[in-house]
Scaffold this active site. Structure first.
Site, PDB file in Angstrom:
ATOM      1  N   HIS A 231     -30.723  -8.819  22.784  1.00  0.00           N
ATOM      2  CA  HIS A 231     -29.625  -9.248  23.318  1.00  0.00           C
ATOM      3  C   HIS A 231     -29.821 -10.741  23.059  1.00  0.00           C
ATOM      4  O   HIS A 231     -30.896 -11.347  23.502  1.00  0.00           O
ATOM      5  CB  HIS A 231     -29.644  -9.206  24.688  1.00  0.00           C
TER       6      HIS A 231
ATOM      7  N   GLU B 262       0.938  -1.371  -0.118  1.00  0.00           N
ATOM      8  CA  GLU B 262       0.027  -0.164   0.073  1.00  0.00           C
ATOM      9  C   GLU B 262       0.947   1.176   0.044  1.00  0.00           C
ATOM     10  O   GLU B 262       1.866   1.335   0.785  1.00  0.00           O
ATOM     11  CB  GLU B 262      -0.956  -0.095   1.337  1.00  0.00           C
TER      12      GLU B 262
END
Length: 464
Positions: free
Chosen positions: A443, A203
């Protein structure tokens, strides 16, 4: 006498085919000109087949780590050829789906290469070289893009390849250098590394996935290195020698030049729009830096000619092209659509861990002058993530401290690409941080992390 349509779309990718279907729904007589497979790059050589490959890699990783879940499996082997075959099958199935949608919506499919030959005229050359003119009051250019090439690294399709060749290699390389760490580079880095190829990711910028929030980039780099990928940032490939059996890759780094031998080099340095040889110059259509210039409703400077997707300024994303196509045809039909908010477009990278983001990064919000509140919730504190064995990553949210406006969200972890739509919808509805905190999330789920991150921004987090 030439066939006459209300709308002709040149290109059948996620911008073109979506625009055509919406136009048909609005009562227009529509034709789509396509020189290759219906569905364009996305369905045939991009989004869909790459996700099939990534799923194969993920399944292989599950098997390799099955013992972590109390399951004993021995002798598992990645079958590269079978993975490629499955990916191509998925792509072919999706392309056939577009054929069905065209038939359902009474859209004519014209096979061949389309050119803007004259006002309100598209000339199509078929595979035999026969030219046929078609007339339309409105013409949308949706010709998509292709791999961008770097100087000194021309794609030859064998030793230096683009994303297209990376999906159909005849045999799995033992070693691969990937140049560019955006979505394409990072996804292929994950895929090839997961099935046993030694991968070096190069990169030029300071961080991999450089458009992402810096915290996300750093987390992905840690995860990649942990999985065995060599990551080279602040590095530039200056030359690739392909004369011998292997490639010799010259890489300029902060410590000097390195030469690496590899089987294949994958160029993943972005996309160039397909704007050549379609009559843009002859018709006097304004372009800037290789992109067609359009207004908020995708009108070019020539009456009746429009452009969407990879050929105009903006992110190279399938869902963006689709949204642009819908807005374009709704404006043509006089429905007065709202212009697209380019600061509320989600971006997703499907490596492992996944990345999803929308809106301002922390650095961009500060640069824009906002006084901000930042909340972060790690998946290591998530019960669902722990139970799933996927505790790497986090959710990070950014709010305007003065009004509570949700400025951005950045996620890295398992299934976060399925979670980012909550943020996009909430930002569209101008939802504040406090409203997210008070919205009960189920949850145990990964999505709880969004609520918890918002609570963390306001010093109300429970599970940290």
């Amino acid at each position: 006498m030439a066939s006459k349509y209300d709308l002709i779309v040149i290109g059948s990718g996620p911008g073109g085919y979506v625009a055509a279907i919406r136009a048909s729904q609005l009562g227009m007589k529509v034709a789509v000109v396509e020189r290759a497979e219906l569905g364009g790059i996305c369905l045939n050589w991009g989004c869909i087949p790459t996700k099939a490959l990534l799923k194969s890699a993920q399944v292989f990783e599950y098997i390799e780590h099955a013992a972590d879940y109390g399951v004993n499996i021995t002798g598992a082997k990645a079958d590269f050829t079978a993975m490629i075959k499955r990916s191509r099958g998925v792509a072919e199935s999706m392309s056939k789906g577009i054929q069905f949608l065209f038939k359902k919506n009474k859209i004519d499919h014209i096979q061949g290469n389309g050119v803007l030959a004259a006002p309100k005229t598209v000339e199509v050359t078929d595979e035999k070289g026969t030219k046929t003119a078609y007339l339309a009051d409105h013409i949308i250019v949706a010709t998509g893009g292709r791999s961008r090439e770097l100087p000194g690294m021309p794609i030859d399709g064998k030793k230096i390849i683009g994303y297209r060749e990376a999906m159909v290699l005849e045999k799995q390389p033992k070693h691969m250098v990937i140049v560019g760490s955006g979505a394409i580079g990072s996804e292929f880095a994950y895929f090839y590394n997961a099935i046993g190829t030694e991968v070096i990711l190069v990169e030029y910028m300071d961080n991999i996935v450089p458009v992402e929030d810096e915290d996300v980039s750093k987390q992905l780099e840690r995860s990649f290195k942990k999985s065995g990928i060599t990551v080279m940032t602040k590095s530039e490939v200056t030359e690739v020698e392909t004369k011998g059996r292997k490639c010799k890759v010259k890489i300029k780094t902060s410590k000097g030049e390195e030469v690496i031998e590899t089987d294949v080099v994958l160029s993943a340095v972005g996309v160039a729009g397909n704007i050549e040889n379609i009559g843009l110059e002859a018709r006097g259509i304004t372009m800037e830096k290789g992109r067609i210039v359009v207004d908020d409703f995708y009108r070019t400077n020539q009456s009746g000619v429009y452009a969407i997707g990879d050929v105009i300024k903006g992110p190279w994303l399938a869902h963006v092209a689709s949204a642009e196509g819908i807005i374009c045809v709704e404006a043509i039909a006089g429905l007065n659509p709202e212009p697209l908010d380019y600061n509320n477009l989600p971006g997703c990278t499907y490596c492992s861990p996944e990345i999803a983001s929308v809106g301002y990064t922390e650095a961009a919000a500060k640069e824009a002058g906002y006084d901000i509140k930042v909340g972060k919730f790690p998946f290591s504190a998530s019960g669902k993530a722990k139970a799933a064995g996927s505790s790497d990553g986090f959710v990070k949210v950014i709010f305007d401290a003065k009004y509570g406006e949700w400025l951005g969200a950045h996620m890295i972890g398992a299934n976060v690409t399925e979670m980012i739509a909550e943020v996009v919808s909430a930002r569209k509805l101008e939802t504040t941080g406090h409203e997210i905190i008070k919205s009960v999330h189920p949850h145990p789920t990964m999505s709880e992390a969004v609520m918890e991150a918002a609570a963390a921004a306001y010093d109300e987090v429970i599970h940290l």
